[in-house]
Write a protein that holds these residues in place. Sequence first.
Motif, PDB file in Angstrom:
ATOM      1  N   SER A  91       9.730  85.021 114.981  1.00  0.00           N
ATOM      2  CA  SER A  91       8.635  84.297 114.350  1.00  0.00           C
ATOM      3  C   SER A  91       8.595  84.638 112.869  1.00  0.00           C
ATOM      4  O   SER A  91       9.310  85.533 112.414  1.00  0.00           O
ATOM      5  CB  SER A  91       7.293  84.573 115.035  1.00  0.00           C
ATOM      6  N   MET A 144       6.032  84.154 108.981  1.00  0.00           N
ATOM      7  CA  MET A 144       4.830  83.666 108.282  1.00  0.00           C
ATOM      8  C   MET A 144       5.201  83.396 106.845  1.00  0.00           C
ATOM      9  O   MET A 144       6.025  84.110 106.263  1.00  0.00           O
ATOM     10  CB  MET A 144       3.725  84.718 108.298  1.00  0.00           C
ATOM     11  N   GLN A 145       4.564  82.413 106.267  1.00  0.00           N
ATOM     12  CA  GLN A 145       4.838  82.118 104.860  1.00  0.00           C
ATOM     13  C   GLN A 145       4.346  83.255 103.983  1.00  0.00           C
ATOM     14  O   GLN A 145       3.421  83.981 104.361  1.00  0.00           O
ATOM     15  CB  GLN A 145       4.127  80.846 104.461  1.00  0.00           C
ATOM     16  N   GLY A 147      -3.998  84.140 116.091  1.00  0.00           N
ATOM     17  CA  GLY A 147      -3.167  83.021 116.540  1.00  0.00           C
ATOM     18  C   GLY A 147      -1.713  83.421 116.734  1.00  0.00           C
ATOM     19  O   GLY A 147      -1.018  82.855 117.564  1.00  0.00           O
ATOM     20  N   GLN A 158       2.417  68.162 109.295  1.00  0.00           N
ATOM     21  CA  GLN A 158       2.276  69.107 108.190  1.00  0.00           C
ATOM     22  C   GLN A 158       2.826  68.507 106.886  1.00  0.00           C
ATOM     23  O   GLN A 158       2.258  68.722 105.821  1.00  0.00           O
ATOM     24  CB  GLN A 158       2.983  70.427 108.514  1.00  0.00           C
ATOM     25  N   MET A 210      12.932  75.814 109.079  1.00  0.00           N
ATOM     26  CA  MET A 210      12.268  76.564 110.153  1.00  0.00           C
ATOM     27  C   MET A 210      13.133  76.558 111.426  1.00  0.00           C
ATOM     28  O   MET A 210      13.280  77.587 112.105  1.00  0.00           O
ATOM     29  CB  MET A 210      10.888  75.960 110.418  1.00  0.00           C
ATOM     30  N   ASP A 253      15.883  79.051 110.905  1.00  0.00           N
ATOM     31  CA  ASP A 253      15.383  80.422 111.102  1.00  0.00           C
ATOM     32  C   ASP A 253      15.511  80.794 112.579  1.00  0.00           C
ATOM     33  O   ASP A 253      16.080  81.820 112.948  1.00  0.00           O
ATOM     34  CB  ASP A 253      13.879  80.526 110.770  1.00  0.00           C
ATOM     35  N   ILE A 254      14.958  79.927 113.401  1.00  0.00           N
ATOM     36  CA  ILE A 254      14.844  80.219 114.835  1.00  0.00           C
ATOM     37  C   ILE A 254      16.212  80.215 115.520  1.00  0.00           C
ATOM     38  O   ILE A 254      16.568  81.131 116.264  1.00  0.00           O
ATOM     39  CB  ILE A 254      13.906  79.173 115.493  1.00  0.00           C
ATOM     40  N   GLY A 305       0.933  79.817 116.273  1.00  0.00           N
ATOM     41  CA  GLY A 305      -0.326  79.118 116.494  1.00  0.00           C
ATOM     42  C   GLY A 305      -0.042  77.649 116.807  1.00  0.00           C
ATOM     43  O   GLY A 305       1.066  77.149 116.574  1.00  0.00           O
ATOM     44  N   GLU A 306      -1.056  76.995 117.319  1.00  0.00           N
ATOM     45  CA  GLU A 306      -0.954  75.612 117.782  1.00  0.00           C
ATOM     46  C   GLU A 306      -0.438  74.651 116.690  1.00  0.00           C
ATOM     47  O   GLU A 306       0.273  73.691 116.987  1.00  0.00           O
ATOM     48  CB  GLU A 306      -2.370  75.227 118.235  1.00  0.00           C
ATOM     49  N   ASP A 307      -0.738  74.958 115.418  1.00  0.00           N
ATOM     50  CA  ASP A 307      -0.331  74.034 114.346  1.00  0.00           C
ATOM     51  C   ASP A 307       1.189  73.947 114.179  1.00  0.00           C
ATOM     52  O   ASP A 307       1.679  73.072 113.473  1.00  0.00           O
ATOM     53  CB  ASP A 307      -0.997  74.419 113.009  1.00  0.00           C
ATOM     54  N   GLN A 308       1.937  74.842 114.812  1.00  0.00           N
ATOM     55  CA  GLN A 308       3.401  74.819 114.688  1.00  0.00           C
ATOM     56  C   GLN A 308       4.082  74.119 115.871  1.00  0.00           C
ATOM     57  O   GLN A 308       5.309  74.080 115.947  1.00  0.00           O
ATOM     58  CB  GLN A 308       3.958  76.248 114.539  1.00  0.00           C
ATOM     59  N   ARG A 359      -5.741  78.211 117.913  1.00  0.00           N
ATOM     60  CA  ARG A 359      -6.208  77.419 116.776  1.00  0.00           C
ATOM     61  C   ARG A 359      -7.580  77.936 116.360  1.00  0.00           C
ATOM     62  O   ARG A 359      -8.593  77.506 116.901  1.00  0.00           O
ATOM     63  CB  ARG A 359      -6.275  75.946 117.176  1.00  0.00           C
ATOM     64  N   VAL A 360      -7.598  78.859 115.427  1.00  0.00           N
ATOM     65  CA  VAL A 360      -8.869  79.407 114.933  1.00  0.00           C
ATOM     66  C   VAL A 360      -9.398  78.440 113.883  1.00  0.00           C
ATOM     67  O   VAL A 360      -8.663  78.026 112.977  1.00  0.00           O
ATOM     68  CB  VAL A 360      -8.656  80.818 114.325  1.00  0.00           C
ATOM     69  N   LYS A 389      -9.078  73.634 110.731  1.00  0.00           N
ATOM     70  CA  LYS A 389      -8.531  74.951 111.093  1.00  0.00           C
ATOM     71  C   LYS A 389      -8.772  75.954 109.962  1.00  0.00           C
ATOM     72  O   LYS A 389      -8.846  75.564 108.788  1.00  0.00           O
ATOM     73  CB  LYS A 389      -7.047  74.856 111.472  1.00  0.00           C
TER      74      LYS A 389
HETATM   75  P1  TYM Z   1       2.019  79.936 108.476  1.00  0.00           P
HETATM   76  O1  TYM Z   1       2.499  80.921 107.469  1.00  0.00           O
HETATM   77  O2  TYM Z   1       1.211  78.776 108.024  1.00  0.00           O
HETATM   78  O3  TYM Z   1       1.209  80.670 109.598  1.00  0.00           O
HETATM   79  C1  TYM Z   1       1.709  81.842 110.220  1.00  0.00           C
HETATM   80  C2  TYM Z   1       1.311  81.850 111.683  1.00  0.00           C
HETATM   81  O4  TYM Z   1      -0.112  81.808 111.801  1.00  0.00           O
HETATM   82  C3  TYM Z   1      -0.497  80.731 112.657  1.00  0.00           C
HETATM   83  N1  TYM Z   1      -1.774  80.182 112.167  1.00  0.00           N
HETATM   84  C4  TYM Z   1      -2.856  80.013 112.930  1.00  0.00           C
HETATM   85  N2  TYM Z   1      -3.075  80.269 114.231  1.00  0.00           N
HETATM   86  C5  TYM Z   1      -4.303  80.002 114.721  1.00  0.00           C
HETATM   87  N3  TYM Z   1      -5.324  79.503 113.967  1.00  0.00           N
HETATM   88  C6  TYM Z   1      -5.148  79.234 112.653  1.00  0.00           C
HETATM   89  N4  TYM Z   1      -6.163  78.762 111.924  1.00  0.00           N
HETATM   90  C7  TYM Z   1      -3.862  79.481 112.073  1.00  0.00           C
HETATM   91  N5  TYM Z   1      -3.348  79.339 110.829  1.00  0.00           N
HETATM   92  C8  TYM Z   1      -2.067  79.768 110.906  1.00  0.00           C
HETATM   93  C9  TYM Z   1       0.633  79.715 112.519  1.00  0.00           C
HETATM   94  O5  TYM Z   1       0.681  78.844 113.624  1.00  0.00           O
HETATM   95  C10 TYM Z   1       1.841  80.623 112.442  1.00  0.00           C
HETATM   96  O6  TYM Z   1       2.243  81.032 113.736  1.00  0.00           O
HETATM   97  N6  TYM Z   1       6.151  77.259 109.204  1.00  0.00           N
HETATM   98  C11 TYM Z   1       5.471  78.486 109.572  1.00  0.00           C
HETATM   99  C12 TYM Z   1       6.234  79.745 109.197  1.00  0.00           C
HETATM  100  C13 TYM Z   1       7.615  79.801 109.718  1.00  0.00           C
HETATM  101  C14 TYM Z   1       7.989  80.043 111.082  1.00  0.00           C
HETATM  102  C15 TYM Z   1       9.405  80.035 111.092  1.00  0.00           C
HETATM  103  C16 TYM Z   1       7.250  80.275 112.248  1.00  0.00           C
HETATM  104  C17 TYM Z   1       8.761  79.682 109.004  1.00  0.00           C
HETATM  105  N7  TYM Z   1       9.824  79.825 109.831  1.00  0.00           N
HETATM  106  C18 TYM Z   1      10.115  80.274 112.285  1.00  0.00           C
HETATM  107  C19 TYM Z   1       7.985  80.486 113.434  1.00  0.00           C
HETATM  108  C20 TYM Z   1       9.371  80.487 113.445  1.00  0.00           C
HETATM  109  C21 TYM Z   1       4.140  78.514 108.846  1.00  0.00           C
HETATM  110  O7  TYM Z   1       3.933  77.850 107.865  1.00  0.00           O
HETATM  111  O8  TYM Z   1       3.269  79.422 109.329  1.00  0.00           O
END
Ligand code: TYM
Length: 334
Positions: free
Chosen positions: A10, A12-13, A25, A111, A134, A137-138, A149-152, A187-188, A197
């Motif tokens: 996994s 995070m940005q 999340g 997105q 992305m 990466d995986i 989190g659900e947004d992905q 999804r917080v 969100k």
């Molecule tokens: P990013 O950086 O926006 O968010 C990181 C992680 O946090 C989760 N998340 C949330 N979960 C619940 N409620 C919320 N309000 C909330 N906001 C963010 C996101 O779902 C994520 O799991 N594209 C990805 C980063 C990425 C990635 C990857 C993830 C790059 N390469 C490979 C997984 C695998 C992103 O922008 O996450």
Amino acid sequence: MAEDKKVLYSAMQATGALHIGNYYGALKNWINLCDEYECYYAVADLHALTVRQDPAELRKKARNVLMMFIAAGLDPEKNCIYFQSHVSAHAELTWILNCFTYMGELSRMTQFKDKSAKHADNINSGLFTYPVLMASDILLYQTSVVPVGEDQRQHLELTRDIAERFNSIYGDVFTIPEAYFGKAAARVMSLADPSRKMSKSDENPNGCIYVLDDKDTIIRKFKRAITDSETQVVYSDTKPGIMNLIDIYRAATGKSVEEIEKEFDGKGYGEFKLAVGETVADAMAPIRNRYAELSADKAYVDGIIKTNAERAAYKASKTLRKVQKKVGLPERIR
Ligand code: TYM
């Protein structure tokens, strides 16, 4: 790191300050799952370039996110925690997979639509092909599970489609990954507007709780959380603000909805908000302390950055070489 386990990946940005949506999340699930898998966690600094960044700030924010992973409880000896940009295979595989991804698929990504609306003056092609990076990466790590989190969800589905398409042409090159969503808090929502969100870009500073906020700030923000005009703590679609607080409390305590409704039966929203605030603040306190220690220990963090980048690069290069060979790129002469 045990190499015989399935792989969890996994990222995070590199946004600097993580909020409790990121924590409950995703990050907390990473910690819950890490013993079962061979784990790779990246700070997605290349992804962060899709919006304009101040160079010095980006470097700082990327390092802060990496320290947050460790401060939250991921042991960097057992888990590979690294900067995406330190492993050039990510960018190399992205080019190849771009050639296996359709414009129509990328145009459907919500997105991309949201971000292009937000940054109308900078709709660059990186923003468009963001999901391919992305996917790379995986797929580079032969990943089985991706806790997000659900947004992905949509990005994970596209990753699977790309991998299946590639495998159907060239044989079993990539492991097909599964998304993993936590039971609560996938999804917080914003505390200032529970229809949106929780996000760093919330205009109302009370909507977003940061992992590094102090106890008083966390409690104050929870006290101000927007709810309805009733008083009963019940989990219902008609009470999105309370539902969100119950979800956060579930994620923080492991209690079920029924247990929570019973605990606050007849107690009103004020008492409930205070309990959620205190519980979350207590969970964040040790992370804040550990983060402060890490910030003061440059040599230790630098060591982690160096060795983990090497570890990640080794693993990623194996998949990249295989892909290059399959698509017909000339073999290297050694
Ligand atoms: P990013 O950086 O926006 O968010 C990181 C992680 O946090 C989760 N998340 C949330 N979960 C619940 N409620 C919320 N309000 C909330 N906001 C963010 C996101 O779902 C994520 O799991 N594209 C990805 C980063 C990425 C990635 C990857 C993830 C790059 N390469 C490979 C997984 C695998 C992103 O922008 O996450």
